[in-house]
Design an enzyme around this catalytic site. Sequence first.
Site, mmCIF file in Angstrom:
data_model
loop_
_atom_site.group_PDB
_atom_site.id
_atom_site.type_symbol
_atom_site.label_atom_id
_atom_site.label_comp_id
_atom_site.label_asym_id
_atom_site.label_seq_id
_atom_site.Cartn_x
_atom_site.Cartn_y
_atom_site.Cartn_z
ATOM 1 N N LYS A 1 2.371 5.380 -8.747
ATOM 2 C CA LYS A 1 2.531 3.927 -8.730
ATOM 3 C C LYS A 1 3.124 3.483 -10.049
ATOM 4 O O LYS A 1 2.896 4.122 -11.082
ATOM 5 C CB LYS A 1 1.181 3.242 -8.554
ATOM 6 C CG LYS A 1 1.300 1.826 -8.049
ATOM 7 C CD LYS A 1 1.484 1.831 -6.550
ATOM 8 C CE LYS A 1 1.574 0.449 -5.975
ATOM 9 N NZ LYS A 1 1.362 0.509 -4.509
ATOM 10 N N GLY B 1 -2.253 -14.325 1.971
ATOM 11 C CA GLY B 1 -1.008 -13.769 1.434
ATOM 12 C C GLY B 1 0.086 -13.866 2.478
ATOM 13 O O GLY B 1 -0.138 -13.541 3.643
ATOM 14 N N GLY C 1 3.551 -12.850 1.719
ATOM 15 C CA GLY C 1 4.746 -12.185 1.196
ATOM 16 C C GLY C 1 5.315 -11.298 2.292
ATOM 17 O O GLY C 1 5.134 -11.567 3.486
ATOM 18 N N ASN C 2 5.970 -10.228 1.904
ATOM 19 C CA ASN C 2 6.562 -9.326 2.899
ATOM 20 C C ASN C 2 5.517 -8.841 3.897
ATOM 21 O O ASN C 2 5.720 -8.900 5.111
ATOM 22 C CB ASN C 2 7.221 -8.139 2.186
ATOM 23 C CG ASN C 2 7.626 -7.045 3.164
ATOM 24 O OD1 ASN C 2 6.833 -6.178 3.503
ATOM 25 N ND2 ASN C 2 8.848 -7.114 3.665
ATOM 26 N N GLY D 1 2.220 -9.893 4.532
ATOM 27 C CA GLY D 1 1.523 -10.934 5.297
ATOM 28 C C GLY D 1 2.405 -11.560 6.366
ATOM 29 O O GLY D 1 1.962 -11.779 7.500
#
Length: 414
Positions: A102, A214, A216-217, A219
């Site tokens: 990560k 959320g 974003g992408n 959600g």
Amino acid sequence: MKFYEVAVYEVERALKKLEMDESLANIIREPQKSVEVSLPVKMDDGTTKVFKGYRVIHSDATGPAKGGIRFHQDVDLEETKALATLMTFKCALFGVPFGGGKGGVKVDPRELSEAELERLSRQYIRQLREIFGQDKDVPAPDVNTNPKVMGWMADEFETLVNKLEPGIITGKPLAIGGSLGRTSATGKGISIVTREACKKFGINIQGATVAIQGFGNVGSFAAKCLDELGVKLVAVVDVYGGVYNPDGLNVPELIKYAKENKTVKGFPGCQEIDNYGVLTADVDILVPAALEGQITEEIAPDVKAKIIVEAANGPTTPEADVILAEKGVIALPDILCNAGGVTVSYFEWVQNRTGLYWSEEKVNNSLEEYVVRAFDNVIATKEKYNCPDYRNAAFCLAAERIGEAIKARGWVNY
Ligand code: GLU
């Protein structure tokens, strides 16, 4: 508990359950490599700012490290270590031939212009180029990064190594070797897990209600895919505010609105709702799709959902898990629910390496196969080891596979 302690805690629980050999357990516990770099970036006003960048390889025993790069003001080394650890377990659980890594940059990307963001993205790759490679460590998008950022990073890496190597990074734009179905993959995986869970736990998915934290992408695509399965979205919240409509929100309209306004807040025909309201909404399904540490011991007693499908990494604390279990809430873990993204990243990497590009149908059918198999395996593992919860079952199955790889490499005697 801090997020990294949470990750370690879950790993320990699995190692204990499996009664894993100490030498093996010692290797699984510790991230293999943690790097912190300073990233000087020229700003549009002529000044230079220095940002902190991180990359952690938790393990490459099961394959090249794999995991996203996050741009967020709260990024630090500990968070990156936790997320890298989750990636190793996620990939092992799904049987995709990667280890876990990560990365992140401590930055609030909303405060940067697009040109500044591009310079930051390229600088990140320049400073960490030794780590990355299609057979070493393969990054991807995460919170606040997207195909455009991956495109800059791919270009920077390929320029540095003086050859094309599209398998260096996944989640790229289609034009430079991205995969069809990658952008929707995490959300699609969420909807497949939800469908399988409803089947398994006797909930009629048609008209079942969902609240999403959320947008974003992950959600927004989860909302879209769940809507297509007949689930009724009643509540959503993002960083700016939330909307609630017990009769159901019009998902395509909401997605359009959120794109134009950069928030769901103010979507017409709804009541306002805050973060607490969404997490404790009276729904069948709760999808936390924001950040870690959201469902805490303060929130958990008030959660009314029957099932939690974790789209974010680490959204539930161990203390909250205990309370949810007592209440009979079925908590499905992140490494099962949100692995659709890394699974299609794997398909993208395979396409880059073979040079043969798949149809969207092939991507989606393969994703379906991987997610259903992982879901069934987690259910079976819970029974096999009599695990107290699905999170423990998922970690046990993954730990077994990671352990096998470490043994096969001869890193321990067996
Ligand atoms: N950032 C995503 C995750 O947390 C995707 C990682 C990837 O595709 O490598 O799973």
